[in-house]
Scaffold this active site. Structure first.
Site, mmCIF file in Angstrom:
data_model
loop_
_atom_site.group_PDB
_atom_site.id
_atom_site.type_symbol
_atom_site.label_atom_id
_atom_site.label_comp_id
_atom_site.label_asym_id
_atom_site.label_seq_id
_atom_site.Cartn_x
_atom_site.Cartn_y
_atom_site.Cartn_z
ATOM 1 N N SER A 183 0.987 -1.157 0.238
ATOM 2 C CA SER A 183 0.132 0.101 0.083
ATOM 3 C C SER A 183 0.924 1.088 -0.083
ATOM 4 O O SER A 183 1.469 1.467 -1.041
ATOM 5 C CB SER A 183 -0.864 0.218 1.331
ATOM 6 O OG SER A 183 -1.906 0.993 1.265
ATOM 7 N N THR A 184 0.953 2.275 1.195
ATOM 8 C CA THR A 184 1.620 3.290 1.016
ATOM 9 C C THR A 184 3.239 2.850 1.045
ATOM 10 O O THR A 184 3.631 2.069 1.359
ATOM 11 C CB THR A 184 1.376 3.863 2.297
ATOM 12 O OG1 THR A 184 0.221 4.254 2.549
ATOM 13 C CG2 THR A 184 2.039 5.250 2.316
ATOM 14 N N HIS A 210 -2.865 -1.043 -3.236
ATOM 15 C CA HIS A 210 -3.886 -0.169 -3.040
ATOM 16 C C HIS A 210 -3.819 1.054 -3.879
ATOM 17 O O HIS A 210 -3.051 1.909 -3.516
ATOM 18 C CB HIS A 210 -4.091 0.188 -1.498
ATOM 19 C CG HIS A 210 -4.142 -0.958 -0.816
ATOM 20 N ND1 HIS A 210 -3.984 -1.107 0.544
ATOM 21 C CD2 HIS A 210 -4.789 -2.131 -0.815
ATOM 22 C CE1 HIS A 210 -4.438 -2.161 1.041
ATOM 23 N NE2 HIS A 210 -4.875 -2.781 0.219
ATOM 24 N N MET A 300 -0.047 1.037 5.061
ATOM 25 C CA MET A 300 -0.977 1.131 6.247
ATOM 26 C C MET A 300 -1.742 0.020 6.203
ATOM 27 O O MET A 300 -1.845 -0.638 5.339
ATOM 28 C CB MET A 300 -1.726 2.512 5.965
ATOM 29 C CG MET A 300 -0.930 3.569 6.607
ATOM 30 S SD MET A 300 -1.938 5.058 6.502
ATOM 31 C CE MET A 300 -3.110 4.779 7.997
ATOM 32 N N ASP A 303 -4.111 -5.315 5.663
ATOM 33 C CA ASP A 303 -4.526 -6.232 4.717
ATOM 34 C C ASP A 303 -3.593 -6.964 4.370
ATOM 35 O O ASP A 303 -2.377 -6.674 4.387
ATOM 36 C CB ASP A 303 -5.031 -5.133 3.469
ATOM 37 C CG ASP A 303 -5.351 -5.852 2.529
ATOM 38 O OD1 ASP A 303 -5.796 -7.113 2.553
ATOM 39 O OD2 ASP A 303 -5.564 -5.504 1.239
#
Length: 370
Positions: A183-184, A210, A300, A303
């Site tokens: 993600s991030t 994401h 973050m 998941d």
């Protein structure tokens, strides 16, 4: 927030007076944030980043004199501060945003594709959440970051490694499958991992990030330029091949059918995410069983934490990125807490570990995978 807590100081960089006003209103309305200053172009942004030392910067891309890319590169190489890109979802906007992430920006907030500035208020929650998160990141000078290979012409899917197909044939159609979730900080991390995999890699690789659909489409293009393997955006009902990198479109979840074909699911978000890493991990593990390798990179949220347990229950292998090399040690930390992670590695060690594990799996022939 108590009176003793300091507000997060934000430097707003945008050449549009109206957009500066909108961003100022969004930031000022949040009790944990305040605007430390405003810059109308990249030159001013570089100067204010040094003099004001803000906790985080919002960066526009298209500006006069010095654009957002140049400003990001200068700030991250001289006086690094966390940067959140505010960009268009157009193909050009996605391309430059991904380049900014490579240069060290932490995250991005897409502007509405319509380009109507008033619509910017729709991203209020996303922007304030990402600014608060970015402000906590320990940034490093980009001069210390590993360089990616020079861009080259994409490798066609038809040229994927023949020996890998032979391995699959000896295993009743089964071959190693690697699912990488992030993600991030994910785009830059994934580029580093994919760039480290060899052209004779005997497994299929699925990337689940994401990101909005416009950005995954462009990330496919940029990954293909630095990968020794063919890279493509996954398509529904597509038969998977070893030696190919498949990027899940940002608009869909990714599953595998009982016959190993890709299934793209445009259904609702799961735990706030589409694509959902847990779903991809669980589906690939159900098909590939012990031939599954799950990798959890920076990001973050939690998941992937459920999915890695499914991979381990299927006798698969799990790798997580370590805290020191993660932009955000959220997803890897939650995966590690499950107790099923086999290796916790720095980003630069992950490609080699994947390669060794998959090579070991590929040598296990003939093997019955139930």
């Amino acid at each position: 927030m108590t009176k003793t807590e300091k507000k997060i100081r934000v430097l707003v960089v945008d050449d549009s007076a109206f957009m500066c006003k909108v961003l100022h209103e969004i930031i000022s309305a949040d009790p944990q944030l305040e605007v430390a200053g405003q810059a109308r172009d990249g030159r001013e942004a570089v100067a204010l980043a040094e003099s004001l030392r803000p906790d985080v910067i919002t960066m526009d891309i298209n500006m006069p004199h010095v654009d957002g890319l140049q400003a990001t590169e200068l700030i991250m190489s001289q006086n690094p501060r966390p940067i959140v890109i505010v960009s268009s979802e157009s193909r050009e906007g996605a391309s430059t945003t991904l380049r900014a992430l490579e240069l060290g920006a932490i995250d991005f907030v897409p502007k509405p594709s319509s380009g109507i500035d008033l619509d910017m208020k729709n991203v209020r929650d996303d922007l304030t959440r990402k600014l608060k998160m970015a402000a906590k990141v320990r940034v490093v000078r980009t001069a210390t970051r590993s360089k990616l290979p020079a861009p080259h012409a994409p490798v066609p899917v038809s040229s994927s490694y023949a020996t890998a197909s032979a391995i699959a044939a000896q295993n009743g159609g089964k071959f190693p499958m690697v699912v990488i979730a992030a993600s991030t900080g994910g785009p830059a991390a994934v580029m580093r991992v994919v760039a480290g995999l060899p052209k004779d890699f005997p497994g299929a690789i699925f990337l689940v990030l994401h990101m909005p659909a416009a950005f995954t489409k462009q990330l496919t293009v940029q990954l293909a330029e630095i990968s020794a393997l063919p890279v493509k955006e996954a398509e529904s009902n597509e038969a998977t091949q070893p030696g190919v990198v498949y990027l899940c479109p940002g608009s869909h979840h990714l599953r595998l059918s009982s016959t190993g074909k890709i299934v793209l699911d445009g259904g609702p978000r799961i735990d706030g995410y589409r694509p959902c890493a847990d779903l991809a991990f669980e589906s690939v593990a159900a098909f590939a069983r012990a031939f599954t390798v799950g990798v959890v990179l920076t990001g973050m949220s939690n998941d992937g934490a459920k999915g890695v347990k499914t991979i381990k229950a299927a006798a698969g292998y799990v790798i997580a990125q370590d805290e020191a090399s993660s932009v955000i040690f959220g997803m890897p930390a939650e995966a590690i807490k499950t107790g099923v992670v086999d290796e916790v590695l720095s980003l630069d060690a992950i490609a080699s570990s994947i390669e060794k594990r998959v090579a070991k799996l590929a040598r296990l022939v003939p093997v019955e995978v139930r």
